[in-house]
Each structure stands twice: as C-alpha cells, then as structure tokens.
Design a protein around this motif. Sequence first.
Motif, PDB file in Angstrom:
ATOM      1  N   UNK A 138       0.833  -1.205   0.000  1.00  0.00           N
ATOM      2  CA  UNK A 138       0.000   0.000   0.000  1.00  0.00           C
ATOM      3  C   UNK A 138       0.864   1.251   0.000  1.00  0.00           C
ATOM      4  N   UNK A 139       1.909   1.248   0.809  1.00  0.00           N
ATOM      5  CA  UNK A 139       2.809   2.408   0.878  1.00  0.00           C
ATOM      6  C   UNK A 139       3.442   2.691  -0.482  1.00  0.00           C
ATOM      7  N   UNK A 140       3.905   1.640  -1.144  1.00  0.00           N
ATOM      8  CA  UNK A 140       4.560   1.801  -2.449  1.00  0.00           C
ATOM      9  C   UNK A 140       3.568   2.261  -3.514  1.00  0.00           C
ATOM     10  N   UNK A 141       2.352   1.730  -3.456  1.00  0.00           N
ATOM     11  CA  UNK A 141       1.320   2.142  -4.412  1.00  0.00           C
ATOM     12  C   UNK A 141       1.016   3.624  -4.263  1.00  0.00           C
ATOM     13  N   UNK A 142       0.867   4.082  -3.034  1.00  0.00           N
ATOM     14  CA  UNK A 142       0.516   5.492  -2.799  1.00  0.00           C
ATOM     15  C   UNK A 142       1.646   6.439  -3.179  1.00  0.00           C
ATOM     16  N   UNK A 177       3.237   6.384  -5.844  1.00  0.00           N
ATOM     17  CA  UNK A 177       3.207   6.626  -7.292  1.00  0.00           C
ATOM     18  C   UNK A 177       2.252   7.747  -7.678  1.00  0.00           C
ATOM     19  N   UNK A 178       1.498   8.266  -6.703  1.00  0.00           N
ATOM     20  CA  UNK A 178       0.509   9.296  -6.999  1.00  0.00           C
ATOM     21  C   UNK A 178      -0.913   8.799  -6.877  1.00  0.00           C
ATOM     22  N   UNK A 179      -1.083   7.510  -6.684  1.00  0.00           N
ATOM     23  CA  UNK A 179      -2.395   6.936  -6.406  1.00  0.00           C
ATOM     24  C   UNK A 179      -2.854   7.424  -5.031  1.00  0.00           C
ATOM     25  N   UNK A 180      -4.153   7.719  -4.891  1.00  0.00           N
ATOM     26  CA  UNK A 180      -4.645   8.227  -3.607  1.00  0.00           C
ATOM     27  C   UNK A 180      -5.513   7.235  -2.851  1.00  0.00           C
ATOM     28  N   UNK A 181      -5.983   6.180  -3.525  1.00  0.00           N
ATOM     29  CA  UNK A 181      -6.818   5.172  -2.872  1.00  0.00           C
ATOM     30  C   UNK A 181      -6.335   3.770  -3.238  1.00  0.00           C
ATOM     31  N   UNK A 182      -6.208   2.913  -2.236  1.00  0.00           N
ATOM     32  CA  UNK A 182      -5.897   1.509  -2.480  1.00  0.00           C
ATOM     33  C   UNK A 182      -7.127   0.686  -2.121  1.00  0.00           C
ATOM     34  N   UNK A 183      -7.792   0.156  -3.140  1.00  0.00           N
ATOM     35  CA  UNK A 183      -8.981  -0.671  -2.947  1.00  0.00           C
ATOM     36  C   UNK A 183      -8.556  -2.135  -2.933  1.00  0.00           C
ATOM     37  N   UNK A 184      -8.817  -2.822  -1.822  1.00  0.00           N
ATOM     38  CA  UNK A 184      -8.517  -4.254  -1.744  1.00  0.00           C
ATOM     39  C   UNK A 184      -9.833  -5.005  -1.922  1.00  0.00           C
ATOM     40  N   UNK A 185     -10.014  -5.572  -3.099  1.00  0.00           N
ATOM     41  CA  UNK A 185     -11.261  -6.253  -3.432  1.00  0.00           C
ATOM     42  C   UNK A 185     -11.168  -7.725  -3.036  1.00  0.00           C
ATOM     43  N   UNK A 186     -12.193  -8.211  -2.349  1.00  0.00           N
ATOM     44  CA  UNK A 186     -12.212  -9.615  -1.940  1.00  0.00           C
ATOM     45  C   UNK A 186     -12.355 -10.504  -3.162  1.00  0.00           C
ATOM     46  N   UNK A 187     -11.411 -11.448  -3.308  1.00  0.00           N
ATOM     47  CA  UNK A 187     -11.490 -12.375  -4.428  1.00  0.00           C
ATOM     48  C   UNK A 187     -12.239 -13.616  -3.956  1.00  0.00           C
ATOM     49  N   UNK A 188     -13.460 -13.762  -4.448  1.00  0.00           N
ATOM     50  CA  UNK A 188     -14.308 -14.876  -4.043  1.00  0.00           C
ATOM     51  C   UNK A 188     -14.919 -15.523  -5.282  1.00  0.00           C
TER      52      UNK A 188
END
Length: 294
Positions: free
Chosen positions: A71-75, A77-88
Amino acid sequence: MSTIDPKTSRVIAVGNFDGVHLGHVKVLKAAAESANNKNEKAAAMTFEPHPKDYFCGEGTVKKITDEKTKTQLILETGITEHIIEKFDSELANMSSDEFVLMLKNKYNCTEIVCGSNFKFGKKAAYSTEDLKFSCEKFGLKTTVCVYEEGFSSTKIREFLTDGDVETAAKLLGRNYSIRGTVLHGRHIGTEIGFPTVNLTSEKDLILPRFGVYETKVIFGESVFQGITNVGLAPTVSDDSTNIRTETFILNTNIDLYEKEITVEFIKFIRPEKKFGSLEELKNQIKSDIEQIGK
C-alpha cells in the motif's frame, strides 16, 4: 485504505501489483496522471486473497511485499486510494461485462488502467482486448500499459530464490526488503560477540535463497549497515522447520527488541553453512564483515 466514496469519479488501475515493480509503477503512474488531468480520484485495485491462492490453496503464491508495504509503495506513485477487493467465487466467475459494470457501478470508475498481461474473469479467460470491448460498450476508457521485457513478479521471485537480490532490485526499482518485528532469539550471537536481531515477518512472504547477505537495516529515519543470515542456522539448531532471518548490525548497539524494522538486501555473500564449532562460525562472521567492508 481510505473510505471509498461511490459518488466520486475515479480512474482505477487494476492488478495484483505484487512487489510493485517498475512495470507496475508504470501502470500506477499512468492512472494517477490520467485522474489528475480529469480532476478525478486515482485508485489502485488489488485482490485478496491472490487469485492463485484462491484456486490452489493458501500459500501457493509467495508474496514479494507485505500488504502494508505494498500500500505504501502504491501510494508513492501518486495513487490516492488503495482498494482491496475480496477475491471470491462471485468475482472469480464474472464475465468481462460483469467485471467492468462492477467497477462502474460500485466505484464510479470512468477509466480502467492495466498492464498488457492482465487476465481476469472466469478461468482468467478474458484479456485486455475483452476489457477494451466491454469498456467501450459501457462508456469507460481503457488504457493498457506495455511493460518492458522481463518485468514480472514471477521473474523477481525466481531471482530471489537464486539469491540474486541485485537483479531483483533492478526490476523492483529498489532493494528487495523484509519488514517485521524484532523478537528475542537464543542470544547465541551475543555469546560469540555478534548480537543479532531476529526478524519475524508474514508467513506467506518469499524469502531469498538461504545464505548470508550484505544488508541495510532501517529503523525510523536511521539506516545501519548489516549482515544478514537467512536460513536454518544449522550450527546452533537442529530444527529444520524454523527459518530465521538474523541480522548483525555493524557499528551500533541500538536496542530494537519489539520494534518494527526493515531489512534491505544488497548483495549475496555466501551460502548458509554448518560449522564444526562456534569458534569457526565466529571467524567466518568476521570474514563476512570484512568482505562487505571492501
């Protein structure tokens, strides 16, 4: 992860982004730039568990980064939201149209950004061409970023398994690292004059080849030179199941017990070896330290 406002328009970069290597960074920055140009939110969507873990069992995929670091590395890059979608099962069986509509209706997505190797949907049967077709049908833009050859999380895992942390670093764009909490060990290192910090990390993380490495230890704003052994510590233990990450920090006696630190791997020095005595081990550690000082 910030609270997601479904009324806010957003550009979403989709992928597992394990390791957040330079290819991933290209995708994430493209999403951030596009969102900025349109005055929209820039989001990254990853999936938990990893799709391969979902289909093949927990631990199938050894992660390059823990979730906090990812999450830290993603943010960064300029991304402001990290959405963790449940894989089901529902997500796993979506058609291309259903996947695109999910992003549009649930997250008000106006544009999907991904890498050229992105696969999704039932049996990962859908490609970026399918994504483009569905996005066009429902009024979304698609941006597909092409990685330079060789950039893949699978390749990075292979290099780490070989102990080639230097090549892994070139693909990652930074040193491979492990973040964790320092625990008390047997204090055998203290007995022979080389006290080590024992790091515990998430069990599903990949570790590099067993051996000794030149490392950096990061604690807060402080950076220390270190030498790290990854493996079973066969000279002092007969336990073949307890993999240890033990680091001797040079030129300091800072107390790091119960503290969170990051160990960055710089260079492979030698394979792990069982010595005939603690004295032999002590002499080898001296030699290892001399080697990284050259």
